[in-house]
Design a protein around this motif. Sequence first.
Motif, PDB file in Angstrom:
ATOM      1  N   CYS A  17       0.983  -1.232   0.007  1.00 33.33           N
ATOM      2  CA  CYS A  17      -0.140  -0.071   0.043  1.00 33.33           C
ATOM      3  C   CYS A  17       1.046   1.309  -0.051  1.00 33.33           C
ATOM      4  O   CYS A  17       0.350   2.422  -0.063  1.00 33.33           O
ATOM      5  CB  CYS A  17      -0.992  -0.078   1.244  1.00 33.33           C
ATOM      6  N   LEU A  18       2.227   1.108   0.008  1.00 33.49           N
ATOM      7  CA  LEU A  18       3.028   2.240  -0.061  1.00 33.49           C
ATOM      8  C   LEU A  18       3.022   3.025   1.409  1.00 33.49           C
ATOM      9  O   LEU A  18       3.375   4.284   1.156  1.00 33.49           O
ATOM     10  CB  LEU A  18       2.889   3.023  -1.428  1.00 33.49           C
ATOM     11  N   SER A  19       2.330   2.603   2.116  1.00 37.69           N
ATOM     12  CA  SER A  19       2.304   3.405   3.472  1.00 37.69           C
ATOM     13  C   SER A  19       3.559   3.294   4.304  1.00 37.69           C
ATOM     14  O   SER A  19       4.036   2.320   4.354  1.00 37.69           O
ATOM     15  CB  SER A  19       1.049   3.038   4.481  1.00 37.69           C
ATOM     16  N   LEU A  35       8.085  -5.646   2.756  1.00 39.07           N
ATOM     17  CA  LEU A  35       7.490  -5.280   3.961  1.00 39.07           C
ATOM     18  C   LEU A  35       6.078  -5.362   3.743  1.00 39.07           C
ATOM     19  O   LEU A  35       5.486  -4.931   2.722  1.00 39.07           O
ATOM     20  CB  LEU A  35       7.964  -4.108   4.463  1.00 39.07           C
ATOM     21  N   ILE A  36       5.342  -5.940   4.714  1.00 43.08           N
ATOM     22  CA  ILE A  36       3.761  -5.746   4.691  1.00 43.08           C
ATOM     23  C   ILE A  36       3.541  -5.418   5.857  1.00 43.08           C
ATOM     24  O   ILE A  36       3.868  -5.795   6.936  1.00 43.08           O
ATOM     25  CB  ILE A  36       3.060  -7.258   4.056  1.00 43.08           C
ATOM     26  N   SER A  77      -2.521  -7.096  -3.989  1.00 46.96           N
ATOM     27  CA  SER A  77      -2.926  -5.771  -3.295  1.00 46.96           C
ATOM     28  C   SER A  77      -3.763  -4.847  -4.324  1.00 46.96           C
ATOM     29  O   SER A  77      -3.738  -4.901  -5.381  1.00 46.96           O
ATOM     30  CB  SER A  77      -1.621  -4.935  -3.246  1.00 46.96           C
ATOM     31  N   PRO A  78      -4.921  -4.491  -3.694  1.00 47.35           N
ATOM     32  CA  PRO A  78      -6.024  -3.754  -4.394  1.00 47.35           C
ATOM     33  C   PRO A  78      -5.331  -2.259  -4.818  1.00 47.35           C
ATOM     34  O   PRO A  78      -5.708  -1.661  -5.658  1.00 47.35           O
ATOM     35  CB  PRO A  78      -6.926  -3.499  -3.449  1.00 47.35           C
ATOM     36  N   ALA A  83       1.863  -6.505  -6.780  1.00 41.26           N
ATOM     37  CA  ALA A  83       2.177  -6.771  -5.449  1.00 41.26           C
ATOM     38  C   ALA A  83       1.477  -7.897  -5.157  1.00 41.26           C
ATOM     39  O   ALA A  83       0.211  -7.838  -4.910  1.00 41.26           O
ATOM     40  CB  ALA A  83       2.013  -5.741  -4.235  1.00 41.26           C
ATOM     41  N   TRP A  84       2.011  -9.152  -4.918  1.00 44.04           N
ATOM     42  CA  TRP A  84       1.004 -10.588  -4.350  1.00 44.04           C
ATOM     43  C   TRP A  84       2.035 -11.202  -3.242  1.00 44.04           C
ATOM     44  O   TRP A  84       3.178 -10.829  -3.048  1.00 44.04           O
ATOM     45  CB  TRP A  84       1.596 -11.588  -5.618  1.00 44.04           C
TER      46      TRP A  84
END
Length: 111
Positions: A17-19, A35-36, A77-78, A83-84
């Motif tokens: 999510c790039l947060s 990272l997740i 990733s939505p 990204a899977w």
Amino acid sequence: MHDPSARGNDFFKCDFCLSAWSEDRQMVEGHRGALICVKCLTLAYAQVVTQDAGQAAPAGVACTLCLEQRTQKHWRSPLRDEAWACERCIRQSGQVLEKDPDSGWTRPGRG
Ligand SMILES: [Zn+2]
Ligand SMILES: [Zn+2]
């Protein structure tokens, strides 16, 4: 991922999510700095594990976290199409967070 152009917490960004890392957005690390964050992991865990509704990754696509091409179910990733996360990494990341008292994470229940 690690963002070399950023400093402090912004150096650590969720690949899904790039947060940036923050107190309420802890992260689990995969291979090579992937990272997740807990929020993405909760979504991934709910879909792939709890609801058993993951999808197969297309041929040639590797899991973002373990960098391996697996035949098992994945969460996509939505927010980032590329990204899977494979089921194995999702389960392992969940175990890491559950053991970390600071995370406060619990696996999502049904409904
Ligand atoms: Zn995330
Ligand atoms: Zn994986």
